[in-house]
Design an enzyme around this catalytic site. Sequence first.
Site, PDB file in Angstrom:
ATOM      1  N   HIS A 150      -3.798   2.389 -15.734  1.00 21.32           N
ATOM      2  CA  HIS A 150      -3.927   1.202 -16.586  1.00 21.32           C
ATOM      3  C   HIS A 150      -2.570   0.789 -17.134  1.00 21.32           C
ATOM      4  CE1 HIS A 150      -4.652  -0.815 -20.502  1.00 21.32           C
ATOM      5  NE2 HIS A 150      -5.561  -1.452 -19.800  1.00 21.32           N
ATOM      6  N   THR A 159      -7.214  -5.141  -2.927  1.00 20.88           N
ATOM      7  CA  THR A 159      -6.826  -3.954  -2.164  1.00 20.88           C
ATOM      8  C   THR A 159      -6.806  -2.685  -3.008  1.00 20.88           C
ATOM      9  OG1 THR A 159      -4.540  -4.643  -2.462  1.00 20.88           O
ATOM     10  CG2 THR A 159      -5.589  -5.190  -0.379  1.00 20.88           C
ATOM     11  N   ARG A 165      -7.704 -12.180 -14.844  1.00 22.33           N
ATOM     12  CA  ARG A 165      -8.743 -11.237 -15.282  1.00 22.33           C
ATOM     13  C   ARG A 165      -9.247 -11.666 -16.644  1.00 22.33           C
ATOM     14  NH1 ARG A 165      -4.723  -7.112 -12.818  1.00 22.33           N
ATOM     15  NH2 ARG A 165      -3.438  -8.451 -14.110  1.00 22.33           N
ATOM     16  N   CYS A 194      -5.033  -9.913  -3.792  1.00 19.95           N
ATOM     17  CA  CYS A 194      -4.641  -9.906  -5.189  1.00 19.95           C
ATOM     18  C   CYS A 194      -4.567  -8.488  -5.740  1.00 19.95           C
ATOM     19  CB  CYS A 194      -5.587 -10.758  -6.026  1.00 19.95           C
ATOM     20  SG  CYS A 194      -7.269 -10.120  -6.089  1.00 19.95           S
ATOM     21  N   ASP A 218      -9.227  -1.616  -5.232  1.00 18.23           N
ATOM     22  CA  ASP A 218     -10.545  -1.008  -5.102  1.00 18.23           C
ATOM     23  C   ASP A 218     -10.881  -0.733  -3.642  1.00 18.23           C
ATOM     24  OD1 ASP A 218     -10.788  -0.972  -7.756  1.00 18.23           O
ATOM     25  OD2 ASP A 218     -12.566  -2.243  -7.908  1.00 18.23           O
ATOM     26  N   SER A 261     -10.518 -13.113  -1.543  1.00 19.91           N
ATOM     27  CA  SER A 261      -9.311 -12.502  -2.073  1.00 19.91           C
ATOM     28  C   SER A 261      -9.481 -10.990  -1.925  1.00 19.91           C
ATOM     29  CB  SER A 261      -9.141 -12.876  -3.544  1.00 19.91           C
ATOM     30  OG  SER A 261      -8.052 -12.174  -4.076  1.00 19.91           O
ATOM     31  N   GLY A 267      14.625  15.860  11.727  1.00 18.32           N
ATOM     32  CA  GLY A 267      13.739  16.922  12.204  1.00 18.32           C
ATOM     33  C   GLY A 267      14.203  17.471  13.541  1.00 18.32           C
ATOM     34  N   ARG A 319      28.687   1.623  10.343  1.00 17.79           N
ATOM     35  CA  ARG A 319      27.278   1.205  10.200  1.00 17.79           C
ATOM     36  C   ARG A 319      27.209   0.178   9.092  1.00 17.79           C
ATOM     37  NH1 ARG A 319      25.223   6.991   7.692  1.00 17.79           N
ATOM     38  NH2 ARG A 319      26.727   7.030   6.008  1.00 17.79           N
ATOM     39  N   ARG A 335      25.876  15.899  19.717  1.00 18.69           N
ATOM     40  CA  ARG A 335      24.924  15.341  18.756  1.00 18.69           C
ATOM     41  C   ARG A 335      23.732  14.756  19.504  1.00 18.69           C
ATOM     42  NH1 ARG A 335      29.961  13.483  16.395  1.00 18.69           N
ATOM     43  NH2 ARG A 335      30.121  14.090  14.214  1.00 18.69           N
ATOM     44  N   TYR A 357      -2.282 -16.888   1.166  1.00 19.50           N
ATOM     45  CA  TYR A 357      -1.450 -16.508   0.028  1.00 19.50           C
ATOM     46  C   TYR A 357      -1.540 -15.010  -0.255  1.00 19.50           C
ATOM     47  CZ  TYR A 357      -5.717 -16.091  -2.757  1.00 19.50           C
ATOM     48  OH  TYR A 357      -6.937 -15.692  -3.221  1.00 19.50           O
ATOM     49  N   LYS A 363      23.052   6.066  18.422  1.00 24.17           N
ATOM     50  CA  LYS A 363      24.413   6.544  18.248  1.00 24.17           C
ATOM     51  C   LYS A 363      25.253   6.275  19.496  1.00 24.17           C
ATOM     52  CE  LYS A 363      24.655  10.036  15.635  1.00 24.17           C
ATOM     53  NZ  LYS A 363      24.063  11.330  15.321  1.00 24.17           N
ATOM     54  N   MET A 414      17.428  18.626  16.300  1.00 20.72           N
ATOM     55  CA  MET A 414      18.755  19.210  16.224  1.00 20.72           C
ATOM     56  C   MET A 414      19.738  18.096  15.940  1.00 20.72           C
ATOM     57  SD  MET A 414      21.291  20.971  18.882  1.00 20.72           S
ATOM     58  CE  MET A 414      22.463  19.626  18.675  1.00 20.72           C
TER      59      MET A 414
END
Lengths: 904, 904
Positions: free
Chosen positions: B487, B798, B593, B862, B800, B795, B105, B369, B96, B882, B25, B107
Site C-alpha cells: 500500500h 495487471t 480510484r 492500468c 490483480d 483496462s 556463467g 564499448r 576469452r 493506452y 567480442k 568460462m
Amino acid sequence: MKTIYTFGNGKAEGRADMRDLLGGKGANLAEMNLIGVPVPPGFTITTDVCKLYVSKGREAVVELIKDDVVKSIHHIESLTGNKFDDPDNPQLVSVRSGAPISMPGMMDTVLNLGINDAVAETLAKKSGNPRFAWDSYRRFVQMYGDVVLGMKPQNKTDIDPFEEIIDKVKAEKGVKLDIELDVDDLKKLTVLFKEAVKKNTGKEFPTSAWDQLWGAIYAVFDSWNNDRAILYRQMNQIPDEIGTAVNVQAMVYGNMGNTSATGVAFSRDAATGENIFNGEYLINAQGEDVVSGVRTPQQIMTEGSRRWAELQGIDEEERKAKYPSLEETMPECAAQLVEIQQRLENHYHDMQDMEFTIQNGKLWLLQTRNGKRTGAAMVKIAMDLLREGQIDEKTVIKRIEPTKLDELLHPVFDKAALDSARRVAKGLPASPGAASGQIVFFADDAEKWAQDGKQVIMVRLETSPEDLRGMTVAQGILTNRGGMTSHAAVVARGMGKCCVSGAGEIKVSYKNRTVEMGGKTYHEGDWISLNGSTGKVYDGQVKTVDVDMSGDFKAVMDLADKYTKMQVYTNADSPRDAKVARRFGAKGIGLCRTEHMFFEGDRIKAMREMIIAENVERRKAALAKLLPLQRGDFEGMFEAMSGYEVTIRLLDPPLHEFVPQDTASQEELAQELGVTLDHIKHVVASLKEVNPMLGHRGCRLGNTYPEITEMQTRAIIEAAINVQDKGFEVHPKIMIPLVGVYNEIKMQADIINRTAEAVFKERGKRVSYKIGTMIEIPRAALIADQIAKVADFFSFGTNDLTQMTFGYSRDDVGKFLNDYIKAGILKNDPFQILDQEGVGQLIKMAAQKGRATKPNINLGICGEHGGEPSSVKFCASLNFDYVSCSPYRVPIARIAAAQGALEN
Amino acid sequence: MKTIYTFGNGKAEGRADMRDLLGGKGANLAEMNLIGVPVPPGFTITTDVCKLYVSKGREAVVELIKDDVVKSIHHIESLTGNKFDDPDNPQLVSVRSGAPISMPGMMDTVLNLGINDAVAETLAKKSGNPRFAWDSYRRFVQMYGDVVLGMKPQNKTDIDPFEEIIDKVKAEKGVKLDIELDVDDLKKLTVLFKEAVKKNTGKEFPTSAWDQLWGAIYAVFDSWNNDRAILYRQMNQIPDEIGTAVNVQAMVYGNMGNTSATGVAFSRDAATGENIFNGEYLINAQGEDVVSGVRTPQQIMTEGSRRWAELQGIDEEERKAKYPSLEETMPECAAQLVEIQQRLENHYHDMQDMEFTIQNGKLWLLQTRNGKRTGAAMVKIAMDLLREGQIDEKTVIKRIEPTKLDELLHPVFDKAALDSARRVAKGLPASPGAASGQIVFFADDAEKWAQDGKQVIMVRLETSPEDLRGMTVAQGILTNRGGMTSHAAVVARGMGKCCVSGAGEIKVSYKNRTVEMGGKTYHEGDWISLNGSTGKVYDGQVKTVDVDMSGDFKAVMDLADKYTKMQVYTNADSPRDAKVARRFGAKGIGLCRTEHMFFEGDRIKAMREMIIAENVERRKAALAKLLPLQRGDFEGMFEAMSGYEVTIRLLDPPLHEFVPQDTASQEELAQELGVTLDHIKHVVASLKEVNPMLGHRGCRLGNTYPEITEMQTRAIIEAAINVQDKGFEVHPKIMIPLVGVYNEIKMQADIINRTAEAVFKERGKRVSYKIGTMIEIPRAALIADQIAKVADFFSFGTNDLTQMTFGYSRDDVGKFLNDYIKAGILKNDPFQILDQEGVGQLIKMAAQKGRATKPNINLGICGEHGGEPSSVKFCASLNFDYVSCSPYRVPIARIAAAQGALEN
C-alpha cells in the site's frame, strides 16, 4: 411451408422425433396418438412460425397461418362434434407453449379458452354443475388477464389485481375459503374481473373465442422474448433462435359427474422400483383435487387399494364403501388404463408417470412422461428393463442419475421415525448420510467420549485441522459457518461422514458449551440427529437404516466398468479410507494429503519443532523424527492399495496451520522445545499472512525448505521398498503441489530424484516411481507445455484452480455466492460444479499443451469436482486417464465416467 | 567451412555485423582493426565450431581446426615478431569466450597463456621486472587450474585450493598482503600451485604453450553447456544452439616500465553528458591498479587534470610533479588517443568507454564499448548527437533507457552532502526521490506537524488507507513491512512521493514512538533522510537539489510523442495528481480510484454509516450524503483533464477497509450513528475475510448493493454535465472492477445506463460516456469475447491479474520472493515486470477475444506495470490504445511507448 400439425383420434401429422419443429410437448402429443392412446384432439403451431413472428412481426404471421388455424380448429370440431365459438354446443380448448427444450419463464397454460357468458350457461346446463361452469369461467378470465393481457404483477411482492377482488368479495361475505363462495358469488367475481380488465387495459374483455385464441397465441410467441425467458436461455446456453411451438387442444373434464374422474398413475413403483402398476384417482374431480389433499384419493388397482387400507387401518368393508378402486368403480376404464400404461412403457422403454381424465365414461390420457423415482427404484427399474430385454446395457448406464446413487451409499433415517422427528435447524447438505449422537464441542471431548463408547456429534463454529481427530471418531459434524467446500465439509466427505455445515441460525457458545437451535438450548451430551443429504438437523435420536449395496447396485457398477474409458481413483489420507474406496471400486489413489498425517498423535510436536527451528540443522533434526512416522503411513497406504497407483502430494498448507494460536499452547510448546515464549510468538506472528490461500505454501515450502521434500521423498521411497519386499505391488506417484513456474517443478524433481537415488543406493534395490504436479494455478495451465518436460502426470486441482480463476476465496465466497445464484449471475456454485466455460478452458488448454510436449502424459483431476457427474463427463470428453474423488463418491464417478465414454 | 577469422594491424577477416558467427567480442575486435584502431592481433574461432563441438565431440573439432589454429598463431607471431612456445622470444596470449549474446556463467578469461618456467625467466629479464614476470606466472597457474582444469569449487562457501596455499605462505612469512610477497615467494607459490594441480588432477601442469592453448579452447566450449550457462539461457530464453566463439589475442602489458601505462577513457562526460574527452591512467601499471585505489590515478587531459587538482586542493606545481596528465607525460600517445576516441565515437555514433594499454610507448586499444552514463548525460548526449547529425530522431528514442529518466523527475540528494551522510538502514526503493524530515508515526501527527510548517517523514510498520492524509502531507514514507507493491509503495508512487518500504531491520514501537535503526534509537521529531531511488535511509537532514525538466528533456519527450502510436494515461485520484501528470504529458486518466476519496475529511463517517446500515433505505440515506462529495471530486477531475478521457473505477476494496478496528473508534462510531457497540462489532466481524483479496469486493459489491453503483454513476454523470456546462470538454469512462462473469458486467452496465438516463432526463441534457471493465481476474481474460459485448473498453489490471495468475498475494509474497529470485526460480518480481510468458498470455488472449467481438474495442492497462518499460513495450506490441501509470512514471512510459512503436 407447413405451419401447423394436427393430431387426434389415433392420427397425427407429427412424430416424437420432430421435437425441434413441434417442441417437446407437441411431438409427444403426436406420438401418443400414433401408438393408439386416446388423447384429446388438437394441433401444434410450429417453432418456425415463432421464428417468423420474431423476425417479421405479428401481421405477417397472422396472414400466413390464419386459414390453417381455422382449418385446424375445424379438425378438432370434426372429432369432438362440438363447435368452437358456438354457445349452444361449445368446444373449449387449452393453449400451451412448448419449446424444444423445457423452458420455465415463458407463458405456460391458458385453460377453458372459448368461454363467455352464454357458453358458461350452456356448460352449467350440460354438466348439471353450475358451480363448475362459473368457476371455470372466472378462472379463465383471471388466467387470461394475468397471462395474456399482462396484468400479473412483475414484482412478486405486489398483489395480483384479481386476488385483491377475491379477497374483497370474501371479506364482504364474511368467508375465508374459495370453496365457500356460491354460484352467484362466482358470477359476481367474473363481472368484477372483467371490469378490472377494462380498467387496466382500456378494452373490454374479449368475448369472441377467436379473439381469445389469437390473443393466447400472440402471448405465447411474445413470451419467448420476455426478460425471464432470455435470462434463462443465457444461463443455460440455449440459442435464442430455436423458438417455441404453440399447442391448442380440446378440453376434457373429469368433474362432469359420477361417470367422470381424474387421476395420476405410475407404471412401476417409484419408491422401490417394483414392477407394480399403481396410482390414485378421484371421481367427479379436477386434476388439482387429487393433489390438494381436500379429498382422500383412491387407489386405481384393487390390490393396491387393499394394501393401502391395511396400512391405514381401514377394514375391507369400509374400504369398498368409501374408497373403492377404479377397477371396482369403472372396470372398463381401469382395464383400458392397465393396457395403455403397458403400451406406453413398452413404447418409451421406461417407467411412465401418466395423467388421465375420464369424461362421461371415456378415458383420455393428458400426459405421459418418464417418472421420477428414488435412487433404489432407478437402479432396480433399469436392471429389470435390461433383463426384460426392453433396453440394452448402454441404456442402463445412461438411465442412471449419478448423484442419486448417493442415496444408496449412506445410512438413512427410518422414514417413520423421521416423520415424527422435530426439525430444529437447517444448514448446507455438506456430506450425505444420517447420524445421531450426543453433542460435544471440542475434539478432545469427542475422543474421550468415543473411547467411553458414546456416539457423538461434533458441533463447532467451524473446524480446523486441529479438530481432525475429533471428527474421525464423531458420527457427524454440524458447523455454524462455512460452505460446501469448507474444511468441515471437505474432510467429512472424504471420510464419508455425515456433515451439515453453515447452519447460520444456530448459536454456538464454546464458553457455556451450549448450542441454541429451534428455540431450545442444547447442552453438551444432549442428543441430536443430522441428515447430511438434506442439511436438516433434528431433535433427539432418530432411528437409521442401512442400505443394501449388492444385487442390482453391483450389476450397474459392473456395467459402468465395462464401458468406461477412464479410471476412478480416490482421495484418501489413511489406509482406512483407502480400503473403503477400494470396496467402492476405486482403482488407485489420486490424492493422498500428507498434511493430515501430521496432526495424528504426537507427531504434531515434531512438526512444530520443525517449524520453530532457527536453522537448517535443527529443522533437519525435527524432520528426522517425522521420517519413520511418515514412512509408516505410506507403508499402510501402499499395502491397502497394492497393485494400484498411490499419488502422494508433498506438504501443501501454509505452516501457520500447524502452530498453536493461543498463548497457553504456545507456552507449553516453548517449554517442550526449550525456547522462549517470545520466540514462539515471533515465529507464529511471522507466519501470519493477509491472504494465506495465495501465500507461502505448496511447493513454495519445498523450494525454500528443500529438506522437507527430501524427508518426504525418503519416507515414500523407503516405504515403497519395504512394502515391495513384503510381496506387495507398489506404484508410487509423487505429486508436487502449487507449481506455477517451470523452475519450481524442475528443482523439486531434482531433489526427489537425487533423494530416491540415494535411497536406492543405500538399500541396493529400486522401485519405479513417477513425478507429477497439481495444475491448480492459472499460470501452470498457461505454461503446461514447459511443465510437461518434467512432469509424468498432471492432476488438476480444481478447487484451487477455481479459486484463482474466479478470484473467489472458498472460505469467503459465502458472502455473495447465494446472492449471485439468486440473481442469476452464476448458474451454480463453481466449487460444486466445474465451470467448463472458464476453468474448463484452462484445463483443456493445459491438457493440449501437456500432450504437445509429452503425448502420453497421464491426466486426471483430484479436486472436489472429481465426484461431480457433469465435471467427470467433462474430463471424459478430454480423454483424461482418471478422476479422483472422496471414497463415498467413487460409485457416482464410475457411472458418470461410463456415461461420458458413451457420450463421446 | 571457414573456422577461424584473424585480425590485426588494421586488417580483419570479420566485421561488426558478423556477431552471430564471431560473437560480440570477436566481431568488435575485428571492427576496430578495420577502422584503423591499434588492437593487439589475434583470431576468433567461430560459433559454428562450437556447434560442431557439441554435436560431434572434441576429436572431430580438433581434426577440423588444428591446422587453422597453428596458422592463426603464426599470424599473431608475424605481426608481433615474437614466437608462441619459444622461451627466448615468447608470445603470450589471452583466451576469452564470446557468445553472440553476452552470457555470464561461462568460462570468461585466461590471461598470460603460453608461460612456463623458462618463459617467466625471459619475461623477467626483458621487462626488467622479475616480480611482474613471476606474479603473472603464478596468476596464470591459478587461473588455468581454476577455470580450465576445473579446480574452482562449485560451492561459493568452499575455499579455492590456491587461495588456501597463498594464505599458508603468507602466514609462514608473517605478512598480510599479496604485495608483501617477494619474487622468491612468488616462485615458491608457483611450485606449490603446480603441485596442487598434480594432486588434484593426477597430471602435471602443462608446460607446453600448445597444450595450454588447446586446454583453454576446450574449456570455453565445455563451459557452453555447464549448469550455470544452461540455467542462464533458460532464464533469458537464449537458444541452446547459438554457441560461443573463442578469442585468442596477443598479450600486451602496461607494466613493462616507465614508457608503459594503462587507463580508461570516455569520449564524453558520463555524469553530465558534456562533450569533453576525459579519463584516467597510471604509468607502469596493470588495468586493475587503476581501479583498485592503491595508487591515485591521473587524468589523461591537462585541462581535466587542472580541474581535478582544483577540486582536490592541489596546486599546479604539485599537480605537475605528482599527477601530470598523459598529455604531459606521453604527448604522442595522448594525441593518438584523442584522435582514436573521436574516430570510435564517429564510428559507433555514441559515447565510448575505452580501455587502453601503452606498452613501451606503443598505444593499444583493448576494448571499446558504449559507455554507461547518468540519466541526465543520456538525454544530453542523445540530443547532442542528433544536433551533430550523427544519429537520427528514431535513434535518439532507442538510446533512451526509460527507467533512467526517473533520475530526472525527482529531487535528489546533493552529492557532497550524501558523501558525508551516515546510512542507518536499507529497504526497498519503493518510490523514487529524496526527502528529509522529522519522524512522525501517526497520520494525525503528520497532519498537525505539517500544519505547523514542519517537514515530516512518516515511519510505519505498514500503511493502510487510514494513513492516506498523513502520507499526503509527509515528505516521504518509511515502512518496516511490505514490498514494492505494498500500500505504502503504490500510493507513494502515485503521489510521486519518496518511499522506502520493507526495511526489515528497523524496529518500530508505536507505543514508545521510537524507531531503532543503525544502532540508534530515533524519537518522534528526530530528523532522517530517505532515498527512495536506492532504498537507503540516512541519519539527519541531507541537502537535496531539484533537477531541470526543460531543454533536452523536453526535446526527447517531444520526439517520443512524434513516434508513439500508444497514448500514456495516468493513474490519479485527485485533481492535484491529475495536474502533475498532465504536466508530465499524460493524455488522460486511465484509473481514478474512488475509494481513496472516501477517506478524506468527514466523508469516512458517511461511508461507515452506509456500511453499518441494516437495510437498503438506511444505506441509500447514507449514500445520499456521499453523493455531493463524490460529485465534487469528479468535477475537479473533469476540469483538470478537460479534453481528455477520465476513467473512473467504481468502488473496489472490501468494505472492512473502511470500518474502525479498535474498540475506541468503534464506540465513537456507535454513538455517532446511534447504534450499539455490539452491533458495530458484529458488522466489523462479519466483514472479516480469510482471503480478502479474493473476497467480497469489486463489482461483487456493486451487484449485491446496486445502490452504491447508482450513487457513483449519478455523481459521475451529474459532475460531467456540470463541468460541461462550464465550458469544459468531458469524456467520462466508467470502469467496473473485478468482473469475472458475463452477467456481472451486464447487470452493472444496466444499472449505470438506467441511472445515467434518469439524470439526463432530470437535467434535460446529455453527455456521452463509455462503460468498460478491468480485466484483472483470469476468468475475465478467458471469456473476454462475452465481456466485450457490453464493454466499450478493457483496462488490464495487471496487479490483480498477476496475483491470481501466479497465485501470489502481493502482501505475502515477500515470504519467498527473494529466495525465488536468488535461486533463479523467478527471473524477477512479476509485480514489477510484467510476466509476458504467463500473465501476458492471458492479456494477449483477452485482447484477441475482445477484438473478435468488437474490433475497435479500446484497450489499455492500468496496473503498476503501466510505467515499466518492458511491459509498456509489450502493450505496444499488442497495439494497445493506452497504458496508464502513476504521474511520475508518465515520461518513462512515453519513451517506452515510442520505443515499442519503433520496434514493431
